[in-house]
Motif scaffolding. Structure first.
Motif, short mmCIF file in Angstrom:
data_model
loop_
_atom_site.label_atom_id
_atom_site.label_comp_id
_atom_site.label_asym_id
_atom_site.label_seq_id
_atom_site.Cartn_x
_atom_site.Cartn_y
_atom_site.Cartn_z
N MET A 1 44.43 -34.44 59.88
CA MET A 1 45.17 -34.13 58.67
C MET A 1 46.64 -34.54 58.79
O MET A 1 47.22 -35.11 57.88
N ALA A 2 47.22 -34.24 59.96
CA ALA A 2 48.63 -34.58 60.17
C ALA A 2 48.86 -36.08 60.09
O ALA A 2 49.83 -36.55 59.49
N ALA A 3 47.95 -36.86 60.70
CA ALA A 3 48.08 -38.32 60.67
C ALA A 3 47.95 -38.85 59.25
O ALA A 3 48.67 -39.78 58.85
N ASN A 4 47.04 -38.26 58.46
CA ASN A 4 46.87 -38.69 57.08
C ASN A 4 48.10 -38.39 56.23
O ASN A 4 48.47 -39.17 55.35
N ILE A 5 48.74 -37.25 56.51
CA ILE A 5 49.98 -36.90 55.80
C ILE A 5 51.07 -37.92 56.11
O ILE A 5 51.82 -38.34 55.22
N ILE A 6 51.14 -38.35 57.36
CA ILE A 6 52.12 -39.37 57.75
C ILE A 6 51.83 -40.67 57.00
O ILE A 6 52.75 -41.33 56.48
N THR A 7 50.55 -41.04 56.93
CA THR A 7 50.17 -42.27 56.23
C THR A 7 50.58 -42.22 54.77
O THR A 7 51.17 -43.18 54.24
N LEU A 8 50.29 -41.11 54.10
CA LEU A 8 50.64 -40.97 52.68
C LEU A 8 52.16 -40.91 52.49
O LEU A 8 52.70 -41.47 51.53
N SER A 9 52.84 -40.27 53.43
CA SER A 9 54.30 -40.15 53.32
C SER A 9 54.97 -41.50 53.43
O SER A 9 55.95 -41.78 52.70
N ARG A 10 54.47 -42.35 54.30
CA ARG A 10 55.11 -43.67 54.45
C ARG A 10 54.93 -44.52 53.20
O ARG A 10 55.79 -45.35 52.88
N VAL A 11 53.84 -44.31 52.49
CA VAL A 11 53.65 -45.03 51.23
C VAL A 11 54.72 -44.60 50.21
O VAL A 11 55.34 -45.43 49.55
N VAL A 12 54.94 -43.28 50.13
CA VAL A 12 55.95 -42.76 49.21
C VAL A 12 57.34 -43.27 49.59
O VAL A 12 58.13 -43.70 48.74
N ILE A 13 57.65 -43.23 50.88
CA ILE A 13 58.97 -43.68 51.35
C ILE A 13 59.16 -45.17 51.07
O ILE A 13 60.26 -45.62 50.72
N ALA A 14 58.08 -45.94 51.20
CA ALA A 14 58.17 -47.38 50.93
C ALA A 14 58.54 -47.63 49.47
O ALA A 14 59.37 -48.49 49.17
N PHE A 15 57.95 -46.87 48.54
CA PHE A 15 58.29 -47.03 47.13
C PHE A 15 59.75 -46.65 46.88
O PHE A 15 60.45 -47.32 46.11
N ILE A 16 60.22 -45.60 47.54
CA ILE A 16 61.62 -45.19 47.39
C ILE A 16 62.55 -46.29 47.90
O ILE A 16 63.57 -46.61 47.28
N ALA A 17 62.19 -46.87 49.05
CA ALA A 17 63.01 -47.93 49.64
C ALA A 17 63.12 -49.12 48.69
O ALA A 17 64.22 -49.66 48.47
N LEU A 18 62.01 -49.53 48.11
CA LEU A 18 62.04 -50.69 47.22
C LEU A 18 62.84 -50.40 45.96
O LEU A 18 63.50 -51.29 45.43
N ALA A 19 62.79 -49.17 45.48
CA ALA A 19 63.60 -48.81 44.32
C ALA A 19 65.08 -48.90 44.65
O ALA A 19 65.89 -49.35 43.83
N LEU A 20 65.43 -48.50 45.86
CA LEU A 20 66.84 -48.52 46.27
C LEU A 20 67.35 -49.95 46.50
O LEU A 20 68.55 -50.20 46.37
N PHE A 21 66.46 -50.88 46.85
CA PHE A 21 66.89 -52.26 47.06
C PHE A 21 67.49 -52.85 45.78
O PHE A 21 68.28 -53.79 45.84
N GLY A 22 67.12 -52.30 44.63
CA GLY A 22 67.63 -52.82 43.37
C GLY A 22 68.94 -52.19 42.94
O GLY A 22 69.42 -52.48 41.85
N SER A 23 69.53 -51.35 43.79
CA SER A 23 70.79 -50.68 43.43
C SER A 23 71.97 -51.39 44.09
O SER A 23 71.90 -52.58 44.40
N ASN A 24 73.05 -50.65 44.34
CA ASN A 24 74.24 -51.24 44.96
C ASN A 24 74.07 -51.34 46.48
O ASN A 24 73.00 -51.03 47.03
N PHE A 25 75.13 -51.76 47.15
CA PHE A 25 75.05 -51.99 48.58
C PHE A 25 74.64 -50.75 49.36
O PHE A 25 73.82 -50.81 50.28
N TYR A 26 75.18 -49.59 48.98
CA TYR A 26 74.88 -48.36 49.71
C TYR A 26 73.39 -48.00 49.58
O TYR A 26 72.76 -47.57 50.54
N GLY A 27 72.86 -48.20 48.39
CA GLY A 27 71.43 -47.97 48.20
C GLY A 27 70.61 -48.96 48.98
O GLY A 27 69.57 -48.61 49.56
N GLN A 28 71.07 -50.21 49.02
CA GLN A 28 70.34 -51.24 49.77
C GLN A 28 70.39 -50.98 51.27
O GLN A 28 69.41 -51.20 51.97
N ALA A 29 71.53 -50.49 51.74
CA ALA A 29 71.63 -50.13 53.16
C ALA A 29 70.69 -48.99 53.50
O ALA A 29 70.02 -49.00 54.55
N LEU A 30 70.60 -48.00 52.60
CA LEU A 30 69.67 -46.89 52.81
C LEU A 30 68.23 -47.39 52.76
O LEU A 30 67.38 -46.94 53.54
#
Length: 217
Positions: A1-30
């Protein structure tokens, strides 16, 4: 269960990262830092599953699904951002659909993509597809190119936001290096997919032509 939570969490974080790439430099750095975390979590979920002795066929399938989602959205975003060619995600996604379809059929018959019950039928194809060396090399390749392209976006953001004065040939050179690495990683993706299609052909034939029919003269 813990490993599956990690797998699902990384998918969510990946979407957040891609959304931030479209912002300013600070968002892109994050976003760049989050991309590193996403890549780290790719190895973490498997480690946790083995460490806690909770590895399962379903968990392995979910891990592949998470990998595919993360991989595809990064390729698509970089193409949409104009950093790579449109054809790179097309090739990667097409390969993914083909191999994952065969793996799903194999999974229904008790076979897995990797491990002791792998669908791969020879030592050579197992090495190309499911060996730790092959998976690790391809994983490292994806990690390098996603971080590289993400860093390149952040660098361009810094140049635009802070009017940085860079050597005139620096960005074109970095772009060229990135394109070379992209082609290498996509080539690895295709090379690792061909054995799956070859060994998986038996599942397609068995589904389309049952053994009882195929044996008839």
């Amino acid at each position: 269960m813990a490993a599956n939570i990690i797998t699902l969490s990384r998918v969510v974080i990946a979407f957040i990262a891609l959304a931030l790439f479209g912002s300013n430099f600070y968002g892109q750095a994050l976003a760049f830092l989050l991309t590193i975390i996403v890549i780290y979590m790719d190895a973490l979920d498997g480690y946790v599953a083995r460490k806690l002795n909770i590895a399962s066929d379903l968990g392995a399938l979910l891990d592949i699904t998470g990998d595919r989602i993360v991989e595809n959205i990064y390729w698509v975003y970089f193409a949409a951002a104009g950093v790579i060619s449109f054809w790179m995600p097309v090739i990667v996604i097409t390969r993914g659909f083909l191999t994952d379809s065969l793996r799903s059929i194999a999974f229904a018959e008790g076979k897995t993509a990797f491990g002791d019950k792998t669908m791969m039928q020879s030592a050579f194809t197992q090495f190309l597809v499911s060996s730790r060396f092959s998976r690790g090399l391809y994983g490292i390749g994806k990690a390098i190119i996603f971080c590289y392209l993400g860093g390149l976006i952040a660098l361009r953001g810094a140049v635009g936001q802070f009017s940085l004065a860079l050597p005139p040939d620096l960005l074109p050179t970095l772009d060229l290096v990135g394109q070379i690495v992209v082609y290498v990683v996509v080539a690895m993706c295709v090379i690792r997919g061909i054995p799956v299609l070859w060994d998986g052909r038996v599942y397609l034939l068995e589904k389309r032509y049952p053994k009882s029919v195929r044996k008839e003269p």
